[in-house]
Design a protein around this motif. Structure first.
Motif, PDB file in Angstrom:
ATOM      1  N   VAL A   1     -21.840 -17.393  21.827  1.00 38.79           N
ATOM      2  CA  VAL A   1     -20.985 -16.887  22.387  1.00 38.79           C
ATOM      3  C   VAL A   1     -22.136 -16.571  23.994  1.00 38.79           C
ATOM      4  O   VAL A   1     -21.203 -15.687  25.194  1.00 38.79           O
ATOM      5  CB  VAL A   1     -21.444 -15.343  21.730  1.00 38.79           C
ATOM      6  CG1 VAL A   1     -20.695 -14.231  22.109  1.00 38.79           C
ATOM      7  CG2 VAL A   1     -20.900 -15.587  20.318  1.00 38.79           C
ATOM      8  N   ARG A   2     -23.210 -16.254  24.107  1.00 39.19           N
ATOM      9  CA  ARG A   2     -23.734 -15.645  25.012  1.00 39.19           C
ATOM     10  C   ARG A   2     -23.785 -16.232  26.365  1.00 39.19           C
ATOM     11  O   ARG A   2     -23.481 -15.773  28.091  1.00 39.19           O
ATOM     12  CB  ARG A   2     -25.422 -15.186  25.265  1.00 39.19           C
ATOM     13  CG  ARG A   2     -24.855 -14.057  23.775  1.00 39.19           C
ATOM     14  CD  ARG A   2     -26.861 -13.547  23.673  1.00 39.19           C
ATOM     15  NE  ARG A   2     -26.582 -12.673  23.427  1.00 39.19           N
ATOM     16  CZ  ARG A   2     -28.080 -12.729  22.302  1.00 39.19           C
ATOM     17  NH1 ARG A   2     -28.357 -13.620  22.207  1.00 39.19           N
ATOM     18  NH2 ARG A   2     -27.923 -11.040  21.994  1.00 39.19           N
ATOM     19  N   GLU A   3     -23.088 -18.377  26.996  1.00 38.21           N
ATOM     20  CA  GLU A   3     -23.368 -18.768  27.587  1.00 38.21           C
ATOM     21  C   GLU A   3     -21.672 -19.069  27.735  1.00 38.21           C
ATOM     22  O   GLU A   3     -21.328 -19.665  28.486  1.00 38.21           O
ATOM     23  CB  GLU A   3     -24.124 -19.754  27.137  1.00 38.21           C
ATOM     24  CG  GLU A   3     -25.250 -19.890  27.139  1.00 38.21           C
ATOM     25  CD  GLU A   3     -26.169 -21.229  26.964  1.00 38.21           C
ATOM     26  OE1 GLU A   3     -25.153 -22.227  26.761  1.00 38.21           O
ATOM     27  OE2 GLU A   3     -27.690 -20.818  26.638  1.00 38.21           O
ATOM     28  N   SER A   4     -20.416 -18.200  26.867  1.00 39.78           N
ATOM     29  CA  SER A   4     -19.365 -18.601  27.202  1.00 39.78           C
ATOM     30  C   SER A   4     -19.337 -17.818  28.444  1.00 39.78           C
ATOM     31  O   SER A   4     -19.475 -16.672  28.994  1.00 39.78           O
ATOM     32  CB  SER A   4     -18.348 -17.209  26.368  1.00 39.78           C
ATOM     33  OG  SER A   4     -19.015 -18.288  24.943  1.00 39.78           O
ATOM     34  N   GLU A   5     -18.133 -17.995  28.770  1.00 37.61           N
ATOM     35  CA  GLU A   5     -17.876 -18.078  30.561  1.00 37.61           C
ATOM     36  C   GLU A   5     -17.199 -16.750  30.910  1.00 37.61           C
ATOM     37  O   GLU A   5     -16.086 -16.305  29.361  1.00 37.61           O
ATOM     38  CB  GLU A   5     -16.822 -18.988  31.348  1.00 37.61           C
ATOM     39  CG  GLU A   5     -16.307 -18.923  32.904  1.00 37.61           C
ATOM     40  CD  GLU A   5     -15.594 -19.899  32.850  1.00 37.61           C
ATOM     41  OE1 GLU A   5     -15.367 -20.719  32.527  1.00 37.61           O
ATOM     42  OE2 GLU A   5     -14.576 -19.456  33.952  1.00 37.61           O
ATOM     43  N   SER A   6     -17.376 -15.734  32.167  1.00 36.15           N
ATOM     44  CA  SER A   6     -17.117 -14.323  31.497  1.00 36.15           C
ATOM     45  C   SER A   6     -16.995 -13.805  30.640  1.00 36.15           C
ATOM     46  O   SER A   6     -16.730 -11.963  29.985  1.00 36.15           O
ATOM     47  CB  SER A   6     -15.609 -14.409  31.814  1.00 36.15           C
ATOM     48  OG  SER A   6     -14.932 -15.353  32.728  1.00 36.15           O
TER      49      SER A   6
ATOM     50  N   TRP B   1     -10.208  -8.824  17.460  1.00 32.22           N
ATOM     51  CA  TRP B   1      -9.713  -9.410  18.630  1.00 32.22           C
ATOM     52  C   TRP B   1      -7.776  -8.908  19.068  1.00 32.22           C
ATOM     53  O   TRP B   1      -7.907  -8.470  19.574  1.00 32.22           O
ATOM     54  CB  TRP B   1      -9.776 -11.207  18.717  1.00 32.22           C
ATOM     55  CG  TRP B   1      -9.240 -11.587  19.479  1.00 32.22           C
ATOM     56  CD1 TRP B   1      -9.398 -11.226  21.354  1.00 32.22           C
ATOM     57  CD2 TRP B   1      -8.190 -12.492  19.417  1.00 32.22           C
ATOM     58  NE1 TRP B   1      -7.943 -12.028  22.092  1.00 32.22           N
ATOM     59  CE2 TRP B   1      -7.547 -12.456  20.873  1.00 32.22           C
ATOM     60  CE3 TRP B   1      -7.692 -13.411  18.196  1.00 32.22           C
ATOM     61  CZ2 TRP B   1      -6.866 -13.724  21.194  1.00 32.22           C
ATOM     62  CZ3 TRP B   1      -6.029 -13.677  18.935  1.00 32.22           C
ATOM     63  CH2 TRP B   1      -6.414 -13.990  20.340  1.00 32.22           C
ATOM     64  N   TYR B   2      -7.518  -9.359  17.513  1.00 32.92           N
ATOM     65  CA  TYR B   2      -5.603  -9.910  17.764  1.00 32.92           C
ATOM     66  C   TYR B   2      -5.790  -8.446  17.650  1.00 32.92           C
ATOM     67  O   TYR B   2      -4.658  -8.139  18.683  1.00 32.92           O
ATOM     68  CB  TYR B   2      -5.443 -10.319  16.961  1.00 32.92           C
ATOM     69  CG  TYR B   2      -3.699 -10.787  16.189  1.00 32.92           C
ATOM     70  CD1 TYR B   2      -2.844 -10.645  17.849  1.00 32.92           C
ATOM     71  CD2 TYR B   2      -3.515  -9.495  16.111  1.00 32.92           C
ATOM     72  CE1 TYR B   2      -1.520 -10.704  17.915  1.00 32.92           C
ATOM     73  CE2 TYR B   2      -2.001  -9.533  16.016  1.00 32.92           C
ATOM     74  CZ  TYR B   2      -0.973 -10.386  16.556  1.00 32.92           C
ATOM     75  OH  TYR B   2       0.178 -10.351  17.017  1.00 32.92           O
TER      76      TYR B   2
ATOM     77  N   PHE C   1     -15.905 -15.064  24.165  1.00 30.55           N
ATOM     78  CA  PHE C   1     -16.329 -16.429  23.219  1.00 30.55           C
ATOM     79  C   PHE C   1     -15.408 -17.113  22.357  1.00 30.55           C
ATOM     80  O   PHE C   1     -15.366 -18.568  21.978  1.00 30.55           O
ATOM     81  CB  PHE C   1     -17.314 -15.750  22.533  1.00 30.55           C
ATOM     82  CG  PHE C   1     -17.203 -15.034  22.114  1.00 30.55           C
ATOM     83  CD1 PHE C   1     -16.455 -15.939  20.159  1.00 30.55           C
ATOM     84  CD2 PHE C   1     -17.760 -13.880  21.325  1.00 30.55           C
ATOM     85  CE1 PHE C   1     -16.013 -14.124  19.033  1.00 30.55           C
ATOM     86  CE2 PHE C   1     -16.780 -12.783  20.834  1.00 30.55           C
ATOM     87  CZ  PHE C   1     -16.168 -13.113  20.342  1.00 30.55           C
ATOM     88  N   LEU C   2     -13.837 -17.235  21.771  1.00 32.50           N
ATOM     89  CA  LEU C   2     -13.214 -17.222  21.401  1.00 32.50           C
ATOM     90  C   LEU C   2     -11.888 -18.439  21.857  1.00 32.50           C
ATOM     91  O   LEU C   2     -11.767 -18.931  21.336  1.00 32.50           O
ATOM     92  CB  LEU C   2     -12.007 -16.128  20.950  1.00 32.50           C
ATOM     93  CG  LEU C   2     -12.499 -15.219  20.126  1.00 32.50           C
ATOM     94  CD1 LEU C   2     -11.581 -13.687  19.552  1.00 32.50           C
ATOM     95  CD2 LEU C   2     -12.936 -15.966  18.399  1.00 32.50           C
TER      96      LEU C   2
ATOM     97  N   ASP D   1     -15.809 -21.982  14.217  1.00 32.29           N
ATOM     98  CA  ASP D   1     -14.944 -21.006  14.623  1.00 32.29           C
ATOM     99  C   ASP D   1     -13.959 -21.490  13.028  1.00 32.29           C
ATOM    100  O   ASP D   1     -13.620 -21.053  12.762  1.00 32.29           O
ATOM    101  CB  ASP D   1     -14.460 -21.106  15.698  1.00 32.29           C
ATOM    102  CG  ASP D   1     -12.671 -20.366  15.637  1.00 32.29           C
ATOM    103  OD1 ASP D   1     -12.642 -19.254  15.830  1.00 32.29           O
ATOM    104  OD2 ASP D   1     -12.288 -21.500  15.574  1.00 32.29           O
ATOM    105  N   VAL D   2     -14.363 -23.058  13.482  1.00 32.79           N
ATOM    106  CA  VAL D   2     -13.318 -23.077  11.885  1.00 32.79           C
ATOM    107  C   VAL D   2     -13.710 -22.941  10.694  1.00 32.79           C
ATOM    108  O   VAL D   2     -13.006 -22.658   9.956  1.00 32.79           O
ATOM    109  CB  VAL D   2     -13.603 -24.800  12.242  1.00 32.79           C
ATOM    110  CG1 VAL D   2     -12.902 -25.709  10.348  1.00 32.79           C
ATOM    111  CG2 VAL D   2     -12.859 -25.720  13.293  1.00 32.79           C
TER     112      VAL D   2
END
Length: 450
Positions: free
Chosen positions: A38-43, A66-67, A83-84, A93-94
C-alpha cells in the motif's frame, strides 16, 4: 503482465489464491506485507493513516468505502485509495474481495443496499484497473478475460441473457448478426464489409464495437458473477454458522456507507444550513404543495399527486440537498430498508390522493404504479428493493413548469420570490423557522391535530 485475478477475483486463479491463503483466522491481524504494498503504491497518500488498510479485514471494508466516497464525495481524492489500482496488491485484494462478498452475503439480503454497492464497487474497480493498464497490454488482457468469461469465439446472445434480464446490458448497445454478438474486427469485416457504403468499415467497427463494448461486457459479467456469488453465500448462511469476523466486517461496511451518505448527502452553510434527511416540517411546505395535500380537482389531480407531490415529499424527507449537491442517489442509499418510504412518505401521498375530487385511486388505480415508478422502483404496486433502478427517482419539477402545467396550484407568497423549485423553498423556509425559533410542525404533530 497483470494477473487476470486482479480483474476477476472469481476466476480459477482467484479461487486458487483463496484456497492457499484465505484462512479467516487472522484476517484482522496487521499484515506487514500488505502495508508495504500500500505505502509503495504510486501516488498513494500516506499522511493520513485512516486511508491505509492494515489487514485483510481493513482492505475488505476499504473496497466498499472507496466506492461510496467516489460516488458521493465531491472532494474525493484518488490518491487516498491509489493502492486499489496497484497490481502488486492482487493476492491481498482477491482475498479481501471474498471476505467482503461473504460478509455482505451472510448479513444482508441479495437486494440490499450493501449488496448493490458491493457489486457496483467491483464493476467500477474492473473499469478503472483496465483503464490504467497500458494500451499495448490491455488488448491481450481484454481478450484473455473475455475468453475466460465467455468460453466461445462467437457469443450467442442467449449466453448473455442473464445480463440482459438484469438490465446490466441493453440489446441496443450490441451488434448482433444471426443470433450472435459481434465483437472481433475480423468477424465484423467478414459479415458487414460489403454492406457498409460511404464509410470505412474499420472505422465503423471502432465506432460501434471496438474495445469499449468488450470492456462493457467483461465488467457487467464480473458484476453478474459477483451478484450470483453473494446470493449463493446468502442462501448457505441459513445452514451454517458464520465466522464472527465476517459479521463484524458486515457491520463495518454498513457503518462506512452510512457515514459516507450521511456526510456527503448533506451540506452546511448558506441559507439551507444543515439540510440532511430529517422528519418533514409541514410549516415549511410551499403553497403549491400545501394546496396539493389538501386535495386537487380532477383537472390537475393526476400530475399534482404523481409528478409534483411524490417527488417533493420523497426528496424533502430523504435528500433535500439534491440540487445543492448535484449527486444522484437511489432511495435505498438513504432509506436502506425502505421503512421511511413505506411508513411515512407513501401514506402522506396516498392520503393527499384520497382528498382529491374524485379520489385519485378510485378513478385511476393504476396511478399507484406510476407513483412507485417515480420513486425509482419501476411499475409495481409498492416499492421493493429488488425493483430499484428499473426507473428513475424523479426530482421535483421547477416553479416555472408548475406555473405552466399546474397553474391553479401556483399561488406564490413572499418566500417564493427568487425561488426556482419547491424544494429550494422548503429548505429556505425550514432554515428561517429554525433561525426564528418558531415551532416546526412535523408528521407526528399533524397526526395529533387530526
Amino acid at each position: 503482465m497483470v494477473s487476470l485475478s486482479f480483474l476477476n477475483p472469481l476466476s480459477s486463479e482467484g479461487e486458487e489464491i483463496v484456497r492457499e491463503k484465505g484462512s479467516l483466522d487472522h484476517i484482522s491481524d496487521i499484515n506487514a506485507e500488505l502495508l508495504m504494498v500500500v505505502r509503495e503504491s504510486e501516488s498513494q497518500k500516506i499522511s493520513n493513516d485512516s486511508y491505509i488498510p492494515q489487514s485483510y479485514a481493513d482492505l475488505a471494508v476499504k473496497r466498499v468505502e472507496w466506492y461510496a466516497r467516489k460516488k458521493n464525495d465531491k472532494k474525493y481524492n484518488h490518491n487516498d485509495y491509489a493502492f486499489l489500482l496497484n497490481p502488486e496488491i492482487t493476492e491481498f485484494d482477491v482475498i479481501s474481495f471474498y471476505i467482503a462478498a461473504q460478509s455482505v452475503g451472510i448479513k444482508f439480503k441479495p437486494n440490499s443496499r450493501e449488496t448493490r454497492l458491493m457489486i457496483e464497487a467491483q464493476g467500477k474497480l474492473v473499469e478503472e484497473r483496465l483503464e490504467k493498464i497500458p494500451s499495448y497490454q490491455r488488448k491481450e488482457i481484454v481478450d484473455n478475460l473475455l475468453n475466460q468469461l465467455v468460453f466461445e469465439d462467437n457469443i450467442p446472445w442467449t449466453s448473455i441473457a442473464e445480463l440482459l434480464g438484469s438490465k446490466k446490458i441493453r440489446l441496443a448497445d450490441l451488434i448482433l448478426d444471426q443470433g450472435e454478438v459481434i465483437l472481433e474486427k475480423d468477424d465484423f469485416m467478414d459479415r458487414f464489409d460489403e454492406k457498409i457504403i460511404g464509410r470505412p468499415s474499420e472505422k465503423m467497427y471502432d465506432l460501434l464495437i471496438g474495445e469499449r463494448i468488450k470492456i462493457m461486457i467483461i465488467t457487467r459479467m464480473i458484476m453478474q458473477n459477483t451478484e450470483n456469488y453473494i446470493k449463493r453465500v446468502h442462501d448457505m448462511a441459513s445452514k451454517i454458522e458464520p465466522h464472527p469476523s465476517l459479521l463484524q466486517i458486515a457491520d463495518q461496511i454498513t457503518e462506512k456507507i452510512n457515514e459516507s451518505i450521511s456526510y456527503y448527502s448533506s451540506s452546511g452553510g448558506g441559507f439551507g444550513g444543515d439540510i440532511k434527511a430529517s422528519e418533514l416540517v409541514h410549516e415549511a411546505f410551499p403553497p403549491c404543495i400545501q394546496k396539493t395535500i389538501e386535495g386537487v380537482g380532477s383537472g390537475n389531480r393526476n400530475d399534482a399527486i404523481v409528478l409534483l407531490l411524490t417527488s417533493f415529499i420523497s426528496y424533502a424527507r430523504l435528500y433535500p440537498s439534491v440540487f445543492r449537491n448535484d449527486i444522484s442517489m437511489k432511495i435505498s442509499d438513504i432509506d436502506a430498508d425502505l421503512q421511511i418510504t413505506i411508513n411515512e412518505i407513501l401514506p402522506l401521498i396516498y392520503d393527499a390522493a384520497d382528498r382529491c375530487t374524485p379520489p385519485l385511486f378510485e378513478d385511476d388505480p393504476q396511478e399507484k404504479l406510476n407513483i412507485t415508478a417515480k420513486l425509482g422502483f419501476g411499475v409495481h404496486t409498492i416499492p421493493e428493493l429488488k425493483n430499484e433502478g428499473e426507473s428513475k427517482w424523479y426530482t421535483p419539477m421547477s416553479c416555472e413548469k408548475i406555473k405552466i402545467h399546474l397553474s391553479s396550484l401556483c399561488k406564490p407568497d413572499a418566500t417564493c420570490k427568487n425561488i426556482g423549485n419547491p424544494l429550494s423553498y422548503y429548505n429556505r423556509k425550514r432554515w428561517e423557522l429554525r433561525k426564528s425559533g418558531g415551532k416546526s410542525k412535523t408528521n407526528e404533530d399533524t397526526k395529533n391535530d387530526e
